[in-house]
Design a protein around this motif. Structure first.
Motif, mmCIF file in Angstrom:
data_model
loop_
_atom_site.group_PDB
_atom_site.id
_atom_site.type_symbol
_atom_site.label_atom_id
_atom_site.label_comp_id
_atom_site.label_asym_id
_atom_site.label_seq_id
_atom_site.Cartn_x
_atom_site.Cartn_y
_atom_site.Cartn_z
ATOM 1 N N ALA A 8 84.402 -2.353 95.352
ATOM 2 C CA ALA A 8 84.359 -3.356 93.681
ATOM 3 C C ALA A 8 84.872 -2.581 93.013
ATOM 4 C CB ALA A 8 82.548 -3.938 94.142
ATOM 5 N N LEU A 29 91.531 -13.579 90.007
ATOM 6 C CA LEU A 29 90.799 -13.092 91.159
ATOM 7 C C LEU A 29 91.173 -13.791 92.447
ATOM 8 C CD1 LEU A 29 88.200 -11.131 90.557
ATOM 9 C CD2 LEU A 29 89.961 -10.255 90.521
ATOM 10 N N PHE A 34 89.066 -12.045 98.329
ATOM 11 C CA PHE A 34 88.382 -13.094 98.188
ATOM 12 C C PHE A 34 88.183 -13.629 97.903
ATOM 13 C CE2 PHE A 34 91.149 -10.091 95.363
ATOM 14 C CZ PHE A 34 89.597 -9.400 93.950
ATOM 15 N N GLN A 35 88.302 -14.220 99.252
ATOM 16 C CA GLN A 35 87.155 -15.277 100.104
ATOM 17 C C GLN A 35 85.776 -14.714 100.659
ATOM 18 O OE1 GLN A 35 89.173 -17.767 103.450
ATOM 19 N NE2 GLN A 35 90.166 -15.525 103.495
ATOM 20 N N ASN A 36 85.406 -12.949 100.459
ATOM 21 C CA ASN A 36 85.037 -12.548 100.606
ATOM 22 C C ASN A 36 83.762 -12.682 99.295
ATOM 23 O OD1 ASN A 36 82.831 -9.650 100.270
ATOM 24 N ND2 ASN A 36 83.880 -9.048 101.712
ATOM 25 N N SER A 37 82.542 -13.892 99.162
ATOM 26 C CA SER A 37 81.838 -13.638 98.438
ATOM 27 C C SER A 37 81.345 -12.510 97.537
ATOM 28 C CB SER A 37 81.119 -15.584 98.430
ATOM 29 O OG SER A 37 80.361 -14.540 99.277
ATOM 30 N N LEU A 40 83.398 -10.662 95.555
ATOM 31 C CA LEU A 40 84.103 -11.318 94.285
ATOM 32 C C LEU A 40 82.232 -11.587 93.704
ATOM 33 C CD1 LEU A 40 86.188 -13.085 92.757
ATOM 34 C CD2 LEU A 40 85.037 -15.060 94.142
ATOM 35 N N LEU A 43 82.359 -7.773 91.311
ATOM 36 C CA LEU A 43 83.112 -7.995 90.540
ATOM 37 C C LEU A 43 82.765 -8.426 89.208
ATOM 38 C CD1 LEU A 43 86.768 -7.820 92.675
ATOM 39 C CD2 LEU A 43 85.938 -6.080 90.731
ATOM 40 N N SER A 44 82.583 -10.131 89.837
ATOM 41 C CA SER A 44 81.931 -9.724 88.437
ATOM 42 C C SER A 44 81.349 -9.728 87.602
ATOM 43 C CB SER A 44 82.130 -11.737 88.696
ATOM 44 O OG SER A 44 82.836 -13.254 89.522
ATOM 45 N N THR A 56 89.661 -17.971 88.949
ATOM 46 C CA THR A 56 88.952 -17.643 90.361
ATOM 47 C C THR A 56 89.386 -18.925 91.451
ATOM 48 O OG1 THR A 56 86.962 -18.679 90.548
ATOM 49 C CG2 THR A 56 87.245 -15.786 90.723
ATOM 50 N N PRO A 62 91.235 -19.370 98.564
ATOM 51 C CA PRO A 62 91.617 -18.371 98.054
ATOM 52 C C PRO A 62 93.412 -17.518 99.027
ATOM 53 C CG PRO A 62 89.901 -17.848 99.091
ATOM 54 C CD PRO A 62 89.923 -18.850 99.078
#
Length: 85
Positions: A8, A29, A34-37, A40, A43-44, A56, A62
């Motif tokens: 990240a 993204l 970015f199915q990896n919550s 995500l 990063l957010s 997103t 995604p």
């Protein structure tokens, strides 16, 4: 856990550098990664203090669904160039 934070942080550095280099303030993204919550969310969190707007997926998944929709949109917009004013 620490590895995911490293990924990240690396992505955040890339996003910030690319935004600065191209003078943009919005990133999308999307894609299967970015199915990896967790990624995500990390990063957010890391980007929240940056002047960068994050887009997103909300309605379309995604992964392949987004790819198909993107290709359809690209084809539709490409046809606008063929229209006479």
């Amino acid at each position: 856990m620490q590895q995911s934070l490293g990924v990240a942080r690396g992505l955040v550095q890339a996003v910030v550098a690319l935004c600065a280099a191209h003078q943009i303030n919005t990133v999308v993204l999307a894609g299967g990664v970015f199915q990896n919550s967790l990624l995500l969310a990390d990063l957010s969190t890391f980007l929240k203090d940056e002047p960068i707007e994050i887009w997103t997926n909300h309605v379309v998944p995604p992964n392949d669904g987004s790819i198909s929709l993107g290709r359809a949109a690209w084809a539709a917009f490409a046809n606008f160039d063929l229209l006479e004013p």
